[in-house]
Design a protein around this motif. Sequence first.
Motif, short mmCIF file in Angstrom:
data_model
loop_
_atom_site.label_atom_id
_atom_site.label_comp_id
_atom_site.label_asym_id
_atom_site.label_seq_id
_atom_site.Cartn_x
_atom_site.Cartn_y
_atom_site.Cartn_z
N SER A 1 56.52 67.63 33.76
CA SER A 1 57.78 67.39 33.05
C SER A 1 58.73 66.54 33.89
O SER A 1 59.37 65.62 33.38
CB SER A 1 58.45 68.71 32.70
OG SER A 1 57.71 69.41 31.75
N MET B 1 60.14 62.77 33.06
CA MET B 1 61.57 62.43 33.06
C MET B 1 61.84 61.21 33.94
O MET B 1 62.64 60.35 33.58
CB MET B 1 62.40 63.62 33.52
CG MET B 1 62.44 64.76 32.53
SD MET B 1 63.37 66.18 33.13
CE MET B 1 65.04 65.57 32.93
N CYS C 1 60.61 58.07 32.13
CA CYS C 1 61.44 57.73 30.98
C CYS C 1 62.89 57.43 31.37
O CYS C 1 63.76 57.34 30.51
CB CYS C 1 61.42 58.86 29.96
SG CYS C 1 59.81 59.11 29.20
N GLU D 1 65.00 59.37 32.60
CA GLU D 1 65.88 60.50 32.32
C GLU D 1 66.29 61.22 33.60
O GLU D 1 67.16 62.07 33.58
CB GLU D 1 65.16 61.50 31.40
CG GLU D 1 64.84 60.96 30.03
CD GLU D 1 63.99 61.93 29.22
OE1 GLU D 1 63.69 63.03 29.71
OE2 GLU D 1 63.61 61.57 28.10
N LEU D 2 65.63 60.88 34.69
CA LEU D 2 65.92 61.51 35.98
C LEU D 2 65.87 60.44 37.06
O LEU D 2 64.90 59.69 37.16
CB LEU D 2 64.88 62.60 36.28
CG LEU D 2 64.99 63.29 37.65
CD1 LEU D 2 66.30 64.08 37.75
CD2 LEU D 2 63.81 64.21 37.87
N ALA E 1 65.30 69.81 37.10
CA ALA E 1 65.04 68.91 35.97
C ALA E 1 64.70 69.68 34.71
O ALA E 1 65.15 69.35 33.62
CB ALA E 1 63.92 67.94 36.32
N ARG F 1 66.83 69.53 31.31
CA ARG F 1 66.20 69.12 30.05
C ARG F 1 66.44 70.17 28.96
O ARG F 1 66.73 69.84 27.82
CB ARG F 1 64.72 68.90 30.25
CG ARG F 1 64.01 68.43 28.99
CD ARG F 1 62.58 68.07 29.24
NE ARG F 1 62.51 66.61 29.32
CZ ARG F 1 61.38 65.94 29.51
NH1 ARG F 1 60.27 66.59 29.70
NH2 ARG F 1 61.39 64.62 29.54
#
Length: 94
Positions: A29, A33, A36, A38-39, A87, A91
Amino acid sequence: MPCVIIGGTGKGKVVKGRVTVGKSHLVSSMLSMIACNELAVDPQAPGRDLLKSEMKAFAYMPNGRFRKMEAKTGHHDDAVMATALAALVARKAA
């Protein structure tokens, strides 16, 4: 709430007042992230170099018929696992 990291791919559930989550799911996960966007870790963040070093030493290691995710011999994965837990919480909160 306490969290227990277990072997396998479990997505996380509450058992006896604590969250259990599979290490493979947790790390996958976090990697998703990152891929993408996202992190991200700020270039000035304390511990950034440590995390980067630990991530480079984190791999699938042979374990009999299976492979397990862990730091290579002589290395640590504490920062990787802490970041993966953070994370996961981020999320879920989003």
